[in-house]
Write an enzyme that holds these catalytic residues in place. Sequence first.
Site, mmCIF file in Angstrom:
data_model
loop_
_atom_site.group_PDB
_atom_site.id
_atom_site.type_symbol
_atom_site.label_atom_id
_atom_site.label_comp_id
_atom_site.label_asym_id
_atom_site.label_seq_id
_atom_site.Cartn_x
_atom_site.Cartn_y
_atom_site.Cartn_z
ATOM 1 N N GLU A 244 70.255 102.775 -4.077
ATOM 2 C CA GLU A 244 69.680 102.624 -5.412
ATOM 3 C C GLU A 244 68.511 103.605 -5.518
ATOM 4 O OE1 GLU A 244 68.680 98.585 -6.475
ATOM 5 O OE2 GLU A 244 70.489 97.861 -5.527
ATOM 6 N N ASN B 277 74.483 99.834 8.014
ATOM 7 C CA ASN B 277 73.335 99.151 7.413
ATOM 8 C C ASN B 277 72.509 98.401 8.452
ATOM 9 O OD1 ASN B 277 73.693 100.110 4.886
ATOM 10 N ND2 ASN B 277 74.444 98.225 3.962
ATOM 11 N N PHE C 45 64.097 106.702 7.785
ATOM 12 C CA PHE C 45 63.998 105.241 7.942
ATOM 13 C C PHE C 45 63.011 104.829 9.028
ATOM 14 C CE2 PHE C 45 66.795 103.154 4.923
ATOM 15 C CZ PHE C 45 67.252 104.282 4.278
ATOM 16 N N LEU C 46 61.937 105.626 9.133
ATOM 17 C CA LEU C 46 60.850 105.277 10.042
ATOM 18 C C LEU C 46 59.553 105.060 9.268
ATOM 19 C CD1 LEU C 46 61.415 107.569 13.188
ATOM 20 C CD2 LEU C 46 61.791 105.107 12.981
ATOM 21 N N CYS D 260 71.298 95.106 -0.312
ATOM 22 C CA CYS D 260 72.205 95.365 0.814
ATOM 23 C C CYS D 260 71.695 94.925 2.183
ATOM 24 C CB CYS D 260 72.542 96.853 0.875
ATOM 25 S SG CYS D 260 73.646 97.343 -0.437
ATOM 26 N N LYS E 184 71.239 91.092 2.988
ATOM 27 C CA LYS E 184 72.528 90.398 2.900
ATOM 28 C C LYS E 184 73.484 90.869 4.000
ATOM 29 C CE LYS E 184 75.544 92.395 -0.266
ATOM 30 N NZ LYS E 184 76.828 92.714 0.334
ATOM 31 N N ARG F 39 65.874 92.265 -6.248
ATOM 32 C CA ARG F 39 66.636 91.397 -5.341
ATOM 33 C C ARG F 39 66.090 91.505 -3.917
ATOM 34 N NH1 ARG F 39 72.665 93.082 -6.750
ATOM 35 N NH2 ARG F 39 71.584 95.004 -7.311
HETATM 36 C C1 UDX Z 1 70.819 100.735 1.352
HETATM 37 C C2 UDX Z 1 71.477 101.827 2.206
HETATM 38 O O1 UDX Z 1 70.517 102.880 2.430
HETATM 39 C C3 UDX Z 1 72.718 102.366 1.526
HETATM 40 O O2 UDX Z 1 73.357 103.320 2.371
HETATM 41 C C4 UDX Z 1 73.683 101.204 1.252
HETATM 42 O O3 UDX Z 1 74.816 101.658 0.584
HETATM 43 C C5 UDX Z 1 72.976 100.121 0.423
HETATM 44 O O4 UDX Z 1 71.771 99.711 1.088
HETATM 45 P P1 UDX Z 1 69.258 100.639 -0.795
HETATM 46 O O5 UDX Z 1 69.223 99.162 -0.582
HETATM 47 O O6 UDX Z 1 69.509 101.165 -2.157
HETATM 48 O O7 UDX Z 1 70.362 101.318 0.146
HETATM 49 O O8 UDX Z 1 67.826 101.214 -0.359
HETATM 50 P P2 UDX Z 1 67.199 101.967 0.889
HETATM 51 O O9 UDX Z 1 66.597 103.218 0.404
HETATM 52 O O10 UDX Z 1 68.105 102.074 2.030
HETATM 53 O O11 UDX Z 1 66.000 100.970 1.244
HETATM 54 C C6 UDX Z 1 66.236 99.621 1.608
HETATM 55 C C7 UDX Z 1 64.932 98.924 1.933
HETATM 56 O O12 UDX Z 1 64.367 99.440 3.134
HETATM 57 C C8 UDX Z 1 63.843 99.084 0.865
HETATM 58 O O13 UDX Z 1 63.159 97.865 0.719
HETATM 59 C C9 UDX Z 1 62.940 100.150 1.422
HETATM 60 O O14 UDX Z 1 61.613 100.084 0.935
HETATM 61 C C10 UDX Z 1 63.014 99.829 2.919
HETATM 62 N N1 UDX Z 1 62.710 100.987 3.780
HETATM 63 C C11 UDX Z 1 63.544 102.048 3.794
HETATM 64 C C12 UDX Z 1 61.591 100.951 4.582
HETATM 65 O O15 UDX Z 1 60.818 99.986 4.582
HETATM 66 N N2 UDX Z 1 61.349 102.014 5.405
HETATM 67 C C13 UDX Z 1 62.159 103.093 5.451
HETATM 68 O O16 UDX Z 1 61.875 104.015 6.241
HETATM 69 C C14 UDX Z 1 63.290 103.125 4.630
#
Ligand code: UDX
Length: 435
Positions: free
Chosen positions: A156, A212, A254-255, A265, A268, A332
């Site tokens: 998203e 995920n 993702f760090l 996602c 869940k 969500r």
């Molecule tokens: C995620 C997956 O990235 C995607 O591949 C899958 O199809 C659906 O789920 P999304 O939920 O849209 O996508 O958001 P994402 O950017 O992955 O972030 C998820 C959560 O992790 C957010 O709350 C975000 O703030 C948090 N996050 C992400 C962190 O706290 N630190 C990070 O380094 C990256």
Amino acid sequence: MSIVTIVGMGFVGLTTAAIFAEKGITVYGVDNDVKKIKKISQAEAPFFEPELGPLLKNVITSGTLKPTMSLQTAIKNSSLIFICVGTPMKPDGSVNLDYIDKVSIEIGRCLKSANHPVVCVKSTVPPKTTEDIVASNIKKMGGNFGIAMTPEFLREGSAVTDSRNPHLIVIGSNDDRTHNIVEEFFRSVYGQTTRILHTNIVSAELIKYANNSFLATKISFVNTIANVCNRIPGADVDVIAQAIGADPRIGPQFLNAGPGYGGSCFPKDVSGFINYCKKIGYDPILLRATDAVNKRQVCTILDLLRQNLKNIRNKPITVLGTAFKKDTDDIRESVSIKLVKELNKSGARVSIHDPMALENAKQVLGNKVRYATSTIDAIRNASAVILMTDWDEYKSLDRTIFLKHTGKCLVIDTRRILNIDSDKNVHYIALGRSQ
Ligand code: UDX
């Protein structure tokens, strides 16, 4: 050129439909929500997603995207049918497959009149669901079809860009005819050189959960390091993340330590995967830890608040950002909403602000909080301000602004996007950096 049906006009379904339609493919977008179909027909996205508005205008005007409530009309001439309905979390943490079940029965009914199409499951589903529920339901209705599982990785906030440039297309199928049809379709959309991995259906289903769960684990790992840093003078989680991220075996993405992962996602899927593992007789200790660290992160923020503000009852406290991340109006599983509920329970007087997600927040928080009309309105006279979502507009908040509008306050920055030197009036705390 193929005619395609996409069932389920949520984030994944609608974005995918618009991207296929952009390539000139005729795409029927099916949903049973009349309001949603009306909005899409008027080229309006039913949710906020950057770039989706103009894209919808383009494909609705050109007529390549055809929103409809009639599955029968849609799949009559379709050679490919993508299932993109929701698979929400049940109260016990397992996956609710009701929509998958219903929609596959309906597809089975309509397929009687259709011509050997391929049904692709794009929804995230536990292993064996595609064969044991989807294929089995369609078969019971007597239709002639191929079955595949093609997981989706779009995020998203960057759904359009992600859909236009997928890093990999996974095609899970158990026979060559199906595989060839799906591969040919994806190559027609993304070009001959696009990276495609072919596997069987059950591995394709597992790939999505593994993907995920790994990303969620990376976040819980860095949040663990952040919580250690908070206890060691001089330690800084961002420097540590930068260093370990430079190791190609780890990678920099993702760090970002923060309030914990939210959204539709990760929470869940981690929970659904844990549940599934237990069902097949395996205790996934690592995933349970990922989930537990994430759930505790809201307590870490509350602890920081309590340690520094002592009593929070009746204190004016502001939460900046209710969306689970920036560039979306989605709340969500937003950690921010959980925090607001906890603050309410503790008797604080809570004000909240978000550039996009306040309307959605109102649906769950009702009249329990004050809804601020601007960032400045939100922070005015606050004893503490907790920054939860990394919206760009919050980055300009500095010590002078806090001083002017709060007089004296505590600022907890869970995303470390501000750069404030503490003084006797503005006390700045960054999660993951010791004070
Ligand atoms: C995620 C997956 O990235 C995607 O591949 C899958 O199809 C659906 O789920 P999304 O939920 O849209 O996508 O958001 P994402 O950017 O992955 O972030 C998820 C959560 O992790 C957010 O709350 C975000 O703030 C948090 N996050 C992400 C962190 O706290 N630190 C990070 O380094 C990256």
